[in-house]
Design a protein around this motif. Structure first.
Motif, PDB file in Angstrom:
ATOM      1  N   ALA A   1      43.660  36.928  27.760  1.00 38.35           N
ATOM      2  CA  ALA A   1      43.786  36.414  28.666  1.00 38.35           C
ATOM      3  C   ALA A   1      45.394  36.245  29.410  1.00 38.35           C
ATOM      4  CB  ALA A   1      43.571  34.659  29.033  1.00 38.35           C
TER       5      ALA A   1
ATOM      6  N   SER B   1      38.575  26.744  31.557  1.00 36.86           N
ATOM      7  CA  SER B   1      38.536  28.581  32.160  1.00 36.86           C
ATOM      8  C   SER B   1      38.292  28.637  33.550  1.00 36.86           C
ATOM      9  CB  SER B   1      37.612  29.617  30.723  1.00 36.86           C
ATOM     10  OG  SER B   1      38.063  30.893  30.695  1.00 36.86           O
TER      11      SER B   1
ATOM     12  N   SER C   1      41.432  41.602  39.302  1.00 31.84           N
ATOM     13  CA  SER C   1      40.618  40.118  38.192  1.00 31.84           C
ATOM     14  C   SER C   1      41.799  39.958  37.571  1.00 31.84           C
ATOM     15  CB  SER C   1      39.176  41.404  37.165  1.00 31.84           C
ATOM     16  OG  SER C   1      39.201  40.176  36.289  1.00 31.84           O
ATOM     17  N   TYR C   2      41.953  38.441  37.895  1.00 33.33           N
ATOM     18  CA  TYR C   2      43.351  37.498  36.932  1.00 33.33           C
ATOM     19  C   TYR C   2      42.374  36.652  35.791  1.00 33.33           C
ATOM     20  CZ  TYR C   2      44.195  35.921  40.908  1.00 33.33           C
ATOM     21  OH  TYR C   2      44.564  35.290  42.208  1.00 33.33           O
ATOM     22  N   SER C   3      43.265  36.104  34.787  1.00 32.32           N
ATOM     23  CA  SER C   3      43.399  34.817  34.397  1.00 32.32           C
ATOM     24  C   SER C   3      43.182  34.050  35.828  1.00 32.32           C
ATOM     25  CB  SER C   3      43.097  34.511  32.935  1.00 32.32           C
ATOM     26  OG  SER C   3      43.312  33.302  32.609  1.00 32.32           O
TER      27      SER C   3
ATOM     28  N   ASP D   1      38.588  32.156  36.029  1.00 30.32           N
ATOM     29  CA  ASP D   1      38.995  33.614  36.774  1.00 30.32           C
ATOM     30  C   ASP D   1      38.715  33.805  38.226  1.00 30.32           C
ATOM     31  OD1 ASP D   1      36.431  35.400  37.166  1.00 30.32           O
ATOM     32  OD2 ASP D   1      36.120  33.931  34.939  1.00 30.32           O
TER      33      ASP D   1
ATOM     34  N   ARG E   1      37.865  37.466  40.752  1.00 27.23           N
ATOM     35  CA  ARG E   1      37.853  38.264  40.699  1.00 27.23           C
ATOM     36  C   ARG E   1      37.848  39.066  42.722  1.00 27.23           C
ATOM     37  NH1 ARG E   1      33.035  39.455  37.452  1.00 27.23           N
ATOM     38  NH2 ARG E   1      32.562  36.971  38.632  1.00 27.23           N
TER      39      ARG E   1
END
Length: 195
Positions: free
Chosen positions: A27, A154, A169-171, A156, A158
């Motif tokens: 990630a 967690s 798209s990213y953490s 994320d 998008r």
């Protein structure tokens, strides 16, 4: 002796240039330290004994926080201690400046053609304004894992364009979100009147 064709020689030379990745996918950026925190067990139990429904109470409090923030529950598994939820919002003004399908750029498009065959034909057409399709959206997904007296978050994000294609798209497991979640979770499990 037959000569080796040049293309096979080049192919063999390029085959030796392949490399393997130096690490597995991770990630990016790494989850913040605030995204892994202990959950307080009930204090009325003897030392060394854990409540059988401790995970369930942690998940219930977590779901309450997420629903208060506008998330919709997608999946849950109490045996694993896993919850996943998401929320979606429209992105007003989010576009790709080079994507002329949506009507950005010149704002007016003119197209046409000329054909000569058994006769002569000329066609001209034009369009003005944005294209038809859905609004660009941002989907935020959060997964929670409650295990061994700790909660791991967690998250994320998008972003999809007006055609439904994934653009970003990213953490997003950062200190801000996880710190706010931790504060809201702590206040929801603390009994009223306790200090």
């Amino acid at each position: 002796m037959k000569a080796i064709p040049l293309s096979i020689t080049c192919l063999l030379a390029l085959a030796g240039c392949q490399t393997v990745p130096d690490r597995l996918p991770q990630a990016e950026p790494a989850p913040a330290a605030a995204c892994y925190f202990p959950t307080d067990p009930p204090t009325d139990l003897p030392t060394g004994q854990s409540a059988p429904d401790e995970t369930l109470s942690v998940l219930t409090a977590s779901i309450d926080v997420l629903e208060a923030w506008g998330f919709s529950l997608e999946t849950s598994d109490t045996e694993l201690g896993l919850v996943s939820a998401s929320r979606e919002r429209e992105l007003i003004g989010y576009y790709d400046r080079y994507d002329y399908d949506y009507g950005y750029g010149s704002g007016f498009r003119l197209f046409g053609g000329l054909g000569i065959g058994r006769g002569v034909g000329i066609g001209v057409g034009g369009s003005f304004g944005p294209g038809f399709g859905q609004q660009p959206v941002e989907v935020e997904r959060v997964s929670l894992l409650a295990r061994d007296g700790h909660l791991r978050i967690s998250r994320d994000i998008r972003r999809f364009d007006h055609l439904g294609d994934l653009r970003e798209s990213y953490s997003a497991s950062n200190d801000d979100f996880c710190g706010r979640f931790q504060d809201a979770f702590s206040s929801s499990v603390t009994p009223q009147g306790a200090s």
